[in-house]
Design a protein around this motif. Sequence first.
Motif, PDB file in Angstrom:
ATOM      1  N   MET A  93       0.821  -1.212   0.000  1.00  0.00           N
ATOM      2  CA  MET A  93       0.000   0.000   0.000  1.00  0.00           C
ATOM      3  C   MET A  93       0.857   1.264   0.000  1.00  0.00           C
ATOM      4  O   MET A  93       0.551   2.221  -0.689  1.00  0.00           O
ATOM      5  N   THR A  94       1.925   1.264   0.779  1.00  0.00           N
ATOM      6  CA  THR A  94       2.726   2.484   0.931  1.00  0.00           C
ATOM      7  C   THR A  94       4.042   2.447   0.155  1.00  0.00           C
ATOM      8  O   THR A  94       4.649   3.488  -0.057  1.00  0.00           O
ATOM      9  N   GLY A  95       4.497   1.272  -0.203  1.00  0.00           N
ATOM     10  CA  GLY A  95       5.785   1.144  -0.883  1.00  0.00           C
ATOM     11  C   GLY A  95       6.961   1.165   0.068  1.00  0.00           C
ATOM     12  O   GLY A  95       8.114   1.066  -0.351  1.00  0.00           O
ATOM     13  N   ALA A  96       6.698   1.285   1.367  1.00  0.00           N
ATOM     14  CA  ALA A  96       7.779   1.319   2.363  1.00  0.00           C
ATOM     15  C   ALA A  96       8.472  -0.037   2.426  1.00  0.00           C
ATOM     16  O   ALA A  96       7.828  -1.083   2.352  1.00  0.00           O
ATOM     17  N   GLU A  97       9.790  -0.001   2.540  1.00  0.00           N
ATOM     18  CA  GLU A  97      10.581  -1.235   2.606  1.00  0.00           C
ATOM     19  C   GLU A  97      11.200  -1.392   3.983  1.00  0.00           C
ATOM     20  O   GLU A  97      11.569  -0.409   4.626  1.00  0.00           O
ATOM     21  N   LYS A  98      11.328  -2.650   4.400  1.00  0.00           N
ATOM     22  CA  LYS A  98      12.036  -2.980   5.640  1.00  0.00           C
ATOM     23  C   LYS A  98      12.967  -4.141   5.303  1.00  0.00           C
ATOM     24  O   LYS A  98      12.573  -5.085   4.623  1.00  0.00           O
ATOM     25  N   ILE A  99      14.185  -4.072   5.793  1.00  0.00           N
ATOM     26  CA  ILE A  99      15.183  -5.101   5.495  1.00  0.00           C
ATOM     27  C   ILE A  99      15.467  -5.912   6.754  1.00  0.00           C
ATOM     28  O   ILE A  99      15.681  -5.349   7.831  1.00  0.00           O
ATOM     29  N   TYR A 100      15.438  -7.232   6.598  1.00  0.00           N
ATOM     30  CA  TYR A 100      15.767  -8.165   7.669  1.00  0.00           C
ATOM     31  C   TYR A 100      16.953  -8.996   7.196  1.00  0.00           C
ATOM     32  O   TYR A 100      17.053  -9.334   6.015  1.00  0.00           O
ATOM     33  N   ASP A 101      17.836  -9.354   8.122  1.00  0.00           N
ATOM     34  CA  ASP A 101      18.904 -10.282   7.768  1.00  0.00           C
ATOM     35  C   ASP A 101      19.220 -11.164   8.961  1.00  0.00           C
ATOM     36  O   ASP A 101      18.883 -10.849  10.097  1.00  0.00           O
ATOM     37  N   GLY A 102      19.822 -12.298   8.667  1.00  0.00           N
ATOM     38  CA  GLY A 102      20.150 -13.251   9.710  1.00  0.00           C
ATOM     39  C   GLY A 102      20.936 -14.411   9.131  1.00  0.00           C
ATOM     40  O   GLY A 102      21.380 -14.375   7.985  1.00  0.00           O
ATOM     41  N   THR A 103      21.079 -15.444   9.941  1.00  0.00           N
ATOM     42  CA  THR A 103      21.849 -16.632   9.555  1.00  0.00           C
ATOM     43  C   THR A 103      20.910 -17.812   9.411  1.00  0.00           C
ATOM     44  O   THR A 103      19.974 -17.956  10.185  1.00  0.00           O
ATOM     45  N   TYR A 104      21.172 -18.646   8.406  1.00  0.00           N
ATOM     46  CA  TYR A 104      20.383 -19.856   8.210  1.00  0.00           C
ATOM     47  C   TYR A 104      21.293 -21.079   8.172  1.00  0.00           C
ATOM     48  O   TYR A 104      22.482 -20.985   7.851  1.00  0.00           O
ATOM     49  N   TYR A 105      20.732 -22.207   8.538  1.00  0.00           N
ATOM     50  CA  TYR A 105      21.352 -23.525   8.356  1.00  0.00           C
ATOM     51  C   TYR A 105      20.293 -24.360   7.655  1.00  0.00           C
ATOM     52  O   TYR A 105      19.173 -24.472   8.142  1.00  0.00           O
ATOM     53  N   GLU A 106      20.629 -24.946   6.524  1.00  0.00           N
ATOM     54  CA  GLU A 106      19.679 -25.790   5.810  1.00  0.00           C
ATOM     55  C   GLU A 106      20.328 -27.134   5.525  1.00  0.00           C
ATOM     56  O   GLU A 106      21.555 -27.223   5.421  1.00  0.00           O
ATOM     57  N   PRO A 107      19.519 -28.210   5.404  1.00  0.00           N
ATOM     58  CA  PRO A 107      20.115 -29.502   5.055  1.00  0.00           C
ATOM     59  C   PRO A 107      20.927 -29.353   3.774  1.00  0.00           C
ATOM     60  O   PRO A 107      20.468 -28.756   2.801  1.00  0.00           O
ATOM     61  N   SER A 108      22.144 -29.860   3.797  1.00  0.00           N
ATOM     62  CA  SER A 108      23.043 -29.712   2.662  1.00  0.00           C
ATOM     63  C   SER A 108      22.454 -30.353   1.413  1.00  0.00           C
ATOM     64  O   SER A 108      21.828 -31.416   1.473  1.00  0.00           O
ATOM     65  N   ALA A 109      22.651 -29.692   0.285  1.00  0.00           N
ATOM     66  CA  ALA A 109      22.160 -30.215  -0.991  1.00  0.00           C
ATOM     67  C   ALA A 109      22.942 -31.468  -1.396  1.00  0.00           C
ATOM     68  O   ALA A 109      22.423 -32.347  -2.086  1.00  0.00           O
ATOM     69  N   GLN A 110      24.182 -31.589  -0.952  1.00  0.00           N
ATOM     70  CA  GLN A 110      25.027 -32.736  -1.279  1.00  0.00           C
ATOM     71  C   GLN A 110      25.327 -33.507   0.006  1.00  0.00           C
ATOM     72  O   GLN A 110      25.865 -32.960   0.954  1.00  0.00           O
ATOM     73  N   ASP A 111      24.957 -34.778   0.033  1.00  0.00           N
ATOM     74  CA  ASP A 111      25.198 -35.667   1.181  1.00  0.00           C
ATOM     75  C   ASP A 111      24.687 -35.092   2.499  1.00  0.00           C
ATOM     76  O   ASP A 111      25.467 -34.863   3.429  1.00  0.00           O
TER      77      ASP A 111
END
Length: 181
Positions: free
Chosen positions: A153-171
């Motif tokens: 509605m307003t076009g206002a932006e908010k930025i979030y950042d952090g760390t992720y751990y995901e199951p590895s794509a290989q093994d």
Amino acid sequence: MKKLGNKYIVEKRGYMKKISLTLLMACISLSFLLSFAVPGFASKMKGNISSMKIMYSYSVTKSFSERTHETIQITSVPSGEVETKDIHVRMDAKLEYTPLNIQAVVRESLNKPEESNYTSTFAGPAKGFSQRHYYLTKNYDKGRYTVIRTNKMTGAEKIYDGTYYEPSAQDPLVNWSRDEK
């Protein structure tokens, strides 16, 4: 007369903003009331990204930094013996420094959970060794994410950042063993 026309336009614009805000408040109030009136509604809406996309659009970027692992010992079997075990392993993505309101958005961009259920027979080591230790290593890809949330509605932006751990794509899951003298 001209000033009255301008005044009318200014009031009209203010009126339109009030309608938008009123509509937004009505939607929020309705969702709040439904969570009490229909108990299952709140649990269905929790973490539901489609409900958040009504007001916001999201852009998610990920950057891989390293591979990490978590090793667990499954069992130890003495020489000359055999053991059978049912094994259930699940790997889920983990998030650090992530506000609740964007967790579903970030999880949607990560690798899906890995799950493994099996029955396995574990044998002891050959003569000369006292025990065989069996292990399972869960491999994760670690990185940073950035989410840009834009209010539609307003076009206002908010930025979030952090760390992720995901199951590895290989093994993602590796079984291994080590003999002990």
